[in-house]
Design an enzyme around this catalytic site. Structure first.
Site, PDB file in Angstrom:
ATOM      1  N   ILE A  79       0.835  -1.198   0.000  1.00 54.61           N
ATOM      2  CA  ILE A  79       0.000   0.000   0.000  1.00 54.61           C
ATOM      3  C   ILE A  79       0.869   1.248   0.000  1.00 54.61           C
ATOM      4  O   ILE A  79       1.979   1.261   0.554  1.00 54.61           O
ATOM      5  CB  ILE A  79      -0.965  -0.003   1.213  1.00 54.61           C
ATOM      6  CG1 ILE A  79      -2.097   1.015   1.011  1.00 54.61           C
ATOM      7  CG2 ILE A  79      -0.220   0.193   2.533  1.00 54.61           C
ATOM      8  CD1 ILE A  79      -3.270   0.801   1.955  1.00 54.61           C
ATOM      9  N   CYS A  80       0.375   2.288  -0.669  1.00 53.81           N
ATOM     10  CA  CYS A  80       1.046   3.598  -0.685  1.00 53.81           C
ATOM     11  C   CYS A  80      -0.043   4.655  -0.566  1.00 53.81           C
ATOM     12  O   CYS A  80      -1.141   4.368  -0.074  1.00 53.81           O
ATOM     13  CB  CYS A  80       1.876   3.769  -1.955  1.00 53.81           C
ATOM     14  SG  CYS A  80       0.906   3.815  -3.476  1.00 53.81           S
ATOM     15  N   ALA A  81       0.219   5.861  -1.006  1.00 55.41           N
ATOM     16  CA  ALA A  81      -0.772   6.922  -0.868  1.00 55.41           C
ATOM     17  C   ALA A  81      -1.964   6.725  -1.809  1.00 55.41           C
ATOM     18  O   ALA A  81      -3.119   6.796  -1.394  1.00 55.41           O
ATOM     19  CB  ALA A  81      -0.129   8.284  -1.116  1.00 55.41           C
TER      20      ALA A  81
END
Length: 203
Positions: A79-81
């Site tokens: 997951i990232c932004a």
């Protein structure tokens, strides 16, 4: 174009499915590829699920070192932004032989996710559906009766409330904000504007 979308779909998991895995106790690991500072401000509440932070740049420079704490005996959810960096890292992990998928839309999508659950009522003709925003610990409600719906303390995006009311055969007739919230952004004005329903607030 179609082949690119097929590849992306195979490498991604929707935010709702990711949330189901987290709450269902699936045997996964979470890799957050945002900066340590961003993770310190707000991160996935993974509970007992292994959680590792390693930013994309560090993984590109030294994958062995950056990913040393990442379990290799279970699927990895990256997951990232917004889902872009995590998709790139996912491809690196897959090339290394890991079972990995990127959370589509990243923290943005996960943060907006609403999970509905009906609240059992006795002696009432009304139905109440609670919508849990797990990422922020916020609750909102859809109260249904006589083909109409009241929405209480809605989250920022009006779309889930409109869709759920329609699925229940009701129109949103009223929107209520119970108080000024310090812990989440209210979507009451946006929902009232989208539906034409009056907005009720405390004096």
């Amino acid at each position: 174009m179609a082949s690119t979308e097929t590849t992306r779909t195979a490498e991604e998991i929707e935010a709702a499915a990711f949330e189901d895995e987290l709450r269902g106790g699936a045997r996964i690991a979470v890799l957050d590829v945002r900066s340590a500072a961003d993770v310190a401000r707000w991160r996935v509440d993974a509970g007992a699920t292994p959680f590792v932070q390693a930013c994309e740049a560090d993984i590109a420079r030294d994958p062995e070192g950056a990913l040393a704490a990442l379990p290799t005996d279970r699927p990895v959810r990256v997951i990232c932004a917004r889902g872009n960096a995590s998709l790139r890292v996912t491809r690196v992990l897959v090339e290394r032989g890991l079972d990995a998928r990127s959370v589509a839309g990243g923290m943005t999508a996960w943060g907006l996710l609403l999970t509905p659950a009906e609240v059992p009522l006795t002696g009432s003709r009304a139905r109440v559906i609670q919508l849990r925003r797990e990422a922020r610990g916020c609750l909102s409600y859809l109260v249904l009766a006589g083909g109409e719906a009241l929405v209480v303390d809605p989250a920022p995006d009006p779309a889930p409330y409109v869709a759920l009311a329609a699925a229940e055969g009701a129109r949103i007739a009223h929107v209520l904000d119970t108080h000024v919230h310090a812990d989440h952004l209210s979507g009451a004005r946006a929902l009232a504007a989208a539906t034409g329903a009056p907005l009720h607030v405390s004096e």
